[in-house]
Design a protein around this motif. Structure first.
Motif: not given
Length: 215
Positions: A60-61, A63-65, A68, A120, A125, A181
Motif C-alpha cells: 500500500e501507499d 508516503t504520497y509522492t 500522487d 500522507s 498510508t 516505496k
C-alpha cells in the motif's frame, strides 16, 4: 525559539490563540476533563510491562509522492492534494504558517518532503500508521523525563518497554526493484530509530533458479 513563542503568547489577543479546529477543541476538552479524574499513581517506568505491536503491510501507499498529490483522481474530480487542502483547510493554513511559505512554494526542494508528509498523515498510508504508533515511544520518553532518567537509560528503556514492527512482506523485492516505496520505508526507519521492519528476502544460488530464503 522559546522566547519567540512566549512573546507570541503574551502579545496575542486571546481570540487569536484559541484553536480554530473543532477536533483540537474536542481533544483539549477531553484532556482537561481527564485531569479531574481520580487516577491511581502510575508505576515507575522500570516496573511497566513491555509490549510489542505489529502492523501487516504488503504494497500500500507509504508516503504520497508529488505525482500522487498532483494527479487528478477520477473519483474525486480534483487532485489528491487539493482535496486534502479543502478537507483540512485550517490544518493547511497552519502548515503554511509553520513553514513560513506560500502555496506556490510547496514543491520547492526544501519544502517537498514536509508537503508529502503533511498530506500522507491525513490519508490512509503506512506513514500515518507508523507516526501514530510511535507516539507511544514519545509518551514513554516523556514519562522517563518526568522521572529524571538520563538519556542513555531512557534509550535503553525504549527498546525494552515498547517495540513496533511492520511486516513488509515484499520489502526485499522493493529494494531490488528500486521501488520508491522502499526508500520511503527507509526514511521512516531513519525518523524512528526503534522502528523494526520484518520481511522475507531471497538469494539466488544458481542459474537453475534455486534460491535460499531468510527473514
Amino acid at each position: 525559539d522559546v522566547l519567540s513563542k512566549v512573546h507570541g503568547l503574551v502579545a496575542c489577543h486571546p481570540d487569536d490563540v484559541e484553536p480554530k479546529s473543532k477536533e483540537v477543541h474536542r481533544r483539549l476538552t477531553f484532556f482537561v476533563n481527564s485531569l479531574f479524574m481520580d487516577m491511581p499513581d502510575a508505576p515507575s517506568i522500570h516496573d511497566m510491562f513491555s509490549w510489542n505491536v505489529m502492523t501487516p503491510y504488503y504494497s500500500e501507499d507509504v508516503t504520497y509522492t508529488k505525482g500522487d498529490l498532483i494527479k487528478r483522481s477520477d473519483a474525486l474530480g480534483v487532485s489528491t492534494l487539493l482535496y486534502l487542502q479543502t478537507l483540512f483547510r485550517a490544518d493547511w493554513n497552519n502548515f503554511l504558517e509553520r513553514m513560513k511559505i506560500q502555496d506556490d512554494e510547496i514543491w520547492g526542494k526544501k519544502n517537498l518532503g514536509e508537503t508529502r508528509t503533511w498530506a500522507s498523515l491525513r490519508a490512509q498510508t503506512l506513514s500515518r500508521t507508523v507516526h501514530g504508533m510511535m507516539y507511544y515511544e514519545k509518551a514513554l520518553r516523556l514519562l522517563a523525563n518526568l522521572e529524571r532518567l538520563d538519556e542513555n537509560t531512557t534509550n535503553d528503556l525504549m527498546g525494552e518497554k515498547f517495540g513496533y514492527i511492520v511486516s513488509c512482506q515484499v520489502y526485499g523485492n522493493m529494494k531490488k526493484n528500486q521501488d520508491s516505496k522502499a526508500e520511503d520505508i527507509e526514511n521512516l526507519m531513519h525518523r524512528f530509530p526503534h522502528l523494526r521492519i520484518a520481511y522475507i528476502d531471497s538469494i539466488r544460488l544458481n542459474r537453475a533458479g534455486a534460491a535460499v530464503f531468510y527473514s
